[in-house]
Design a protein around this motif. Structure first.
Motif, PDB file in Angstrom:
ATOM      1  N   GLY A  97       0.784  -1.229   0.000  1.00 35.34           N
ATOM      2  CA  GLY A  97       0.000   0.000   0.000  1.00 35.34           C
ATOM      3  C   GLY A  97       0.813   1.273   0.000  1.00 35.34           C
ATOM      4  O   GLY A  97       0.254   2.366  -0.173  1.00 35.34           O
ATOM      5  N   TYR A  98       2.132   1.191   0.210  1.00 39.69           N
ATOM      6  CA  TYR A  98       2.971   2.385   0.119  1.00 39.69           C
ATOM      7  C   TYR A  98       3.196   2.716  -1.347  1.00 39.69           C
ATOM      8  O   TYR A  98       3.810   1.947  -2.076  1.00 39.69           O
ATOM      9  N   ASP A  99       2.673   3.858  -1.780  1.00 38.90           N
ATOM     10  CA  ASP A  99       2.901   4.241  -3.174  1.00 38.90           C
ATOM     11  C   ASP A  99       4.163   5.088  -3.286  1.00 38.90           C
ATOM     12  O   ASP A  99       4.805   5.425  -2.285  1.00 38.90           O
ATOM     13  N   ASP A 100       4.514   5.453  -4.507  1.00 38.53           N
ATOM     14  CA  ASP A 100       5.761   6.182  -4.740  1.00 38.53           C
ATOM     15  C   ASP A 100       5.764   7.542  -4.038  1.00 38.53           C
ATOM     16  O   ASP A 100       6.793   7.985  -3.527  1.00 38.53           O
ATOM     17  N   ALA A 101       4.601   8.194  -3.997  1.00 40.80           N
ATOM     18  CA  ALA A 101       4.528   9.514  -3.363  1.00 40.80           C
ATOM     19  C   ALA A 101       4.782   9.407  -1.863  1.00 40.80           C
ATOM     20  O   ALA A 101       5.505  10.230  -1.280  1.00 40.80           O
ATOM     21  N   GLU A 102       4.194   8.413  -1.206  1.00 38.78           N
ATOM     22  CA  GLU A 102       4.409   8.221   0.232  1.00 38.78           C
ATOM     23  C   GLU A 102       5.859   7.866   0.531  1.00 38.78           C
ATOM     24  O   GLU A 102       6.456   8.353   1.493  1.00 38.78           O
TER      25      GLU A 102
END
Length: 205
Positions: A97-102
């Motif tokens: 669930g960690y996307d690139d932005a996070e």
């Protein structure tokens, strides 16, 4: 040679809403008693309530003129999201669930944390300077990141470097020398019944 000493501590035990519990308050007070013999220049804390309350609780045992203030860089955050090849199997689900932005936001915070605190005193053109002593009340992940940085270890090595509530980690910084880890996760100021909170269940020495 001037030395910058960082006294890193995870906040005291907190409830499910992130508020300091009575146990956490007692832990923070005992840490303050331990640090009372240190010439503390400042106490910096994360913006989160459990860290702020812990900082003020321990500061009750320090001189009244010691600065106690927030540092945004100390907020709880994941400092580095490892690639699949770097991630131990037991941690794989944690990063779902960690996307690139996070991931990029966490890494920027980690870089800002290092830039602000993980360095020797600036003594350029100032003659002989005294040592500095700063207490950082933060969270397990920022402490793990600073320890990893001090060891010059790969970015993913912050995984598994855990800290108990109000355990003490001390790192020294001097110009021209690598950082020195004086101690890590030391709980000798806590009685046995107040140690190891914030860790997973298990047998502890």
């Amino acid at each position: 040679m001037a030395t910058r000493r960082l006294y890193l501590a995870r906040h005291g035990a907190a409830d499910a809403f992130g508020e300091l519990t009575d146990i956490g308050r007692r832990q923070a007070g005992l840490l303050g008693e331990r640090l009372a013999g240190v010439p503390v220049d400042a106490v910096w804390h994360s913006p989160l309530p459990r860290a702020e309350a812990s900082a003020h609780e321990l500061a009750r045992h320090l001189p009244e003129n010691v600065l106690v203030t927030e540092a945004a860089e100390l907020v709880d955050h994941v400092p580095y999201v490892p690639s699949a090849a770097e991630t131990p199997p037991s941690w794989a689900d944690f990063f779902d669930g960690y996307d690139d932005a996070e991931a990029a936001s966490g890494q920027r915070l980690a870089e800002a944390l290092v830039a602000r605190f993980a360095k020797a005193p600036d003594t350029t053109g100032k003659g002989v300077q005294p040592d500095t002593h700063e207490v950082l009340v933060t969270h397990a992940y920022p402490i793990a990141w600073l320890v990893r940085h001090a060891l010059d270890a790969p970015p993913s090595r912050w995984l598994g470097l855990n800290s108990a509530n109000t355990a003490l980690t001390v790192i020294e910084y001097r110009n021209g020398l690598p950082p020195t880890i004086v101690m890590f996760n030391d709980m000798s100021h806590l009685p046995p019944n107040l140690r190891w909170t914030g860790f997973p269940e298990g047998i502890r020495p």
